[in-house]
Design a protein around this motif. Sequence first.
Motif: not given
Length: 304
Positions: A113-114, A118-120, A131, A133, A200, A203-204, A300, A304
């Motif tokens: 995943r990361k 990446g992340r939120w 973020n 979420r 990324c 994901a967002n 993204c 960052r």
Amino acid sequence: MDFVSIMKFRQWIIGLCLLCLCSSVTFAQTVEPSDTQEQPPAPVYNYKEFFTVDEDNLESATTAGPEYGHVMAFSPMFSADQFVQAVKVLVVNLLRWTLHNELVQEPPERYMRKLHFGRWINDPSDDTCMNTRARVLVRDNLGDLTFRNGKQCIVDTGLWNDPYAGKQVTTSKEIQIDHMVPLKNAYMSGAWQWDYKTRCLYANYTGFKDHLISSDAHENMSKGDKAPDKYIPPNLAYRCTYLRNWLAVKLIWGLNMTPSEVQAIHQTVVNYNCNPKDFRFTKKQLEDQRNNINDNLEFCMQNR
């Protein structure tokens, strides 16, 4: 190359896989590997049968969508024929699929995943500390919203309708933000070929409302990374909508589907008498989505 161009040349690239494989074999036979330099693992290719939503054979349909509201009433300016013609649009039938049986490369890395998505992301351009979420929780909230620690960063309580289980949730701790097409499924369905910034963004991505869903945590964990052949929401009233949104995401992002996946979708559509008219995605909607993706590819990287 931008996302729209990638989608146009996607099939052309796949068609070259066989040629690339043959070339790599020839090269391996004529060049001796160095004893002092570690060689990268050779790409692994396999013939695979998979499906994609057929976006090339557009259909003509009549729509009453809000974008055509200015012609949705008869007037002396429009004859009946003109009125009917005005609201006819080109659509992609989400239930029409193209079968492929091709030599394709396997993902060179197992899904992480990361590393891959990446992340939120916290977008500073929206003048908040939220973020992705948190922004989705705010978007989907139906009640009075509260935040933790007196700062409008982390959502605490509110009111959310979980479409998967068909129930209401009042605390964010019981909510997970689900990717309609899970990240691992997307990765295995073609996203492994994208660059990091595209993954990324996937994901967002909030440009398509049904891409990210506020769902009950327990139900989302039951779904995991499963496709419709392994998971269908228990909420019967949402099942047709769920499949429509699943197919829409696969179309927008050009993702593959397995034979068992499309068989399960077909069977569920038949079993629950889903309305075929609900499985339409206009050409304009598709173009708008892909343009939006292309316009935000640096999202993204900038945050960052």
